[in-house]
Design a protein around this motif. Structure first.
Motif, PDB file in Angstrom:
ATOM      1  N   ILE A 131      -9.697  -3.772  -4.827  1.00  0.00           N
ATOM      2  CA  ILE A 131      -8.908  -5.010  -4.812  1.00  0.00           C
ATOM      3  C   ILE A 131      -9.795  -6.216  -5.092  1.00  0.00           C
ATOM      4  N   THR A 139      -7.616   3.418 -11.907  1.00  0.00           N
ATOM      5  CA  THR A 139      -7.726   4.554 -10.994  1.00  0.00           C
ATOM      6  C   THR A 139      -9.191   4.961 -10.907  1.00  0.00           C
ATOM      7  N   TYR A 159     -10.885  -6.321  -8.755  1.00  0.00           N
ATOM      8  CA  TYR A 159      -9.773  -6.738  -9.614  1.00  0.00           C
ATOM      9  C   TYR A 159      -9.580  -8.249  -9.551  1.00  0.00           C
ATOM     10  N   VAL A 166     -10.894   1.203  -1.402  1.00  0.00           N
ATOM     11  CA  VAL A 166      -9.675   0.480  -1.806  1.00  0.00           C
ATOM     12  C   VAL A 166      -9.911  -1.023  -1.703  1.00  0.00           C
ATOM     13  N   ALA A 191       0.698   3.768  -6.948  1.00  0.00           N
ATOM     14  CA  ALA A 191       0.367   2.338  -6.942  1.00  0.00           C
ATOM     15  C   ALA A 191       1.422   1.531  -7.697  1.00  0.00           C
ATOM     16  N   VAL A 217      -1.610  -0.785  -4.227  1.00  0.00           N
ATOM     17  CA  VAL A 217      -2.756   0.115  -4.166  1.00  0.00           C
ATOM     18  C   VAL A 217      -2.333   1.444  -3.564  1.00  0.00           C
ATOM     19  N   ILE A 222      -8.089   6.781  -5.810  1.00  0.00           N
ATOM     20  CA  ILE A 222      -7.509   5.503  -5.426  1.00  0.00           C
ATOM     21  C   ILE A 222      -7.021   4.833  -6.700  1.00  0.00           C
ATOM     22  N   LEU A 245      -5.041   0.999  -8.343  1.00  0.00           N
ATOM     23  CA  LEU A 245      -4.538  -0.361  -8.204  1.00  0.00           C
ATOM     24  C   LEU A 245      -3.643  -0.645  -9.388  1.00  0.00           C
ATOM     25  N   THR A 275       0.813  -1.207   0.000  1.00  0.00           N
ATOM     26  CA  THR A 275       0.000   0.000   0.000  1.00  0.00           C
ATOM     27  C   THR A 275       0.854   1.269   0.000  1.00  0.00           C
TER      28      THR A 275
END
Length: 163
Positions: free
Chosen positions: A156, A131, A159, A152, A87, A100, A121, A123, A26
């Motif tokens: 995750i 984003t 994804y 966040v 990230a 992230v 945010i 990833l 992170t």
């Protein structure tokens, strides 16, 4: 989001990361390490959490996370571009599968011409960079930070489920 809701989201995220044998790191600014804190509050997380960096200053974003000085000068610390480079930088520096990041304005006042609740945010994974701009109702500084952390975890999870 309540503390309990965030802890449950962290547990679900850690479970998914473990199930898919993925490591995460992170890079946080306005959340001040809250994403890492919630992740590491889950038992057995050491096999999938590599590192967390809290970077409030542009100098640290540049020198530690690898955000280009040009990006910071052109777009600012609170931008889609900076979130993406944060990230990518933490993923590359840590060797994690997923990096992230969070950067934005927690409040109560605005910053860089942006209002409180304006948060990006991101990833980063091997062939992916996602984003998102969050326009969080700035009920309080704590509210903005917790909503960003929850987002966040959702990023995750999405994804992992879509890969």
């Amino acid at each position: 989001m309540t503390e309990q809701e965030l802890f449950l989201k962290a547990e679900k995220t850690v479970e998914l990361l473990k199930k898919h044998n993925l490591k995460v790191s992170t890079a946080e600014s306005c959340t001040g390490g809250m994403v890492a804190s919630y992740i590491t509050s889950v038992s057995g997380v050491s096999e999938m959490f590599e590192m967390g960096v809290t970077s409030y200053s542009c100098r640290i974003k540049n020198e530690v996370l690898g955000v280009k000085k040009e990006t910071l000068d052109k777009f600012g610390a609170v931008s889609k571009e900076t979130a993406g480079e944060m990230a990518e930088g933490i993923r590359e520096k840590s060797g994690s599968d997923i990096g992230v990041s969070v950067t934005g304005v927690a409040g109560p006042d605005g910053s860089e011409g942006h209002p409180a609740g304006y948060v990006f945010i991101a990833l980063s994974a091997k062939d992916t960079l996602k984003t998102e701009l969050l326009n969080i109702e700035p009920e309080s500084r704590d509210f903005v930070r917790k909503e960003a952390v929850g987002s966040v975890f959702k990023l995750i999870e999405t994804y992992i489920e879509e890969r």
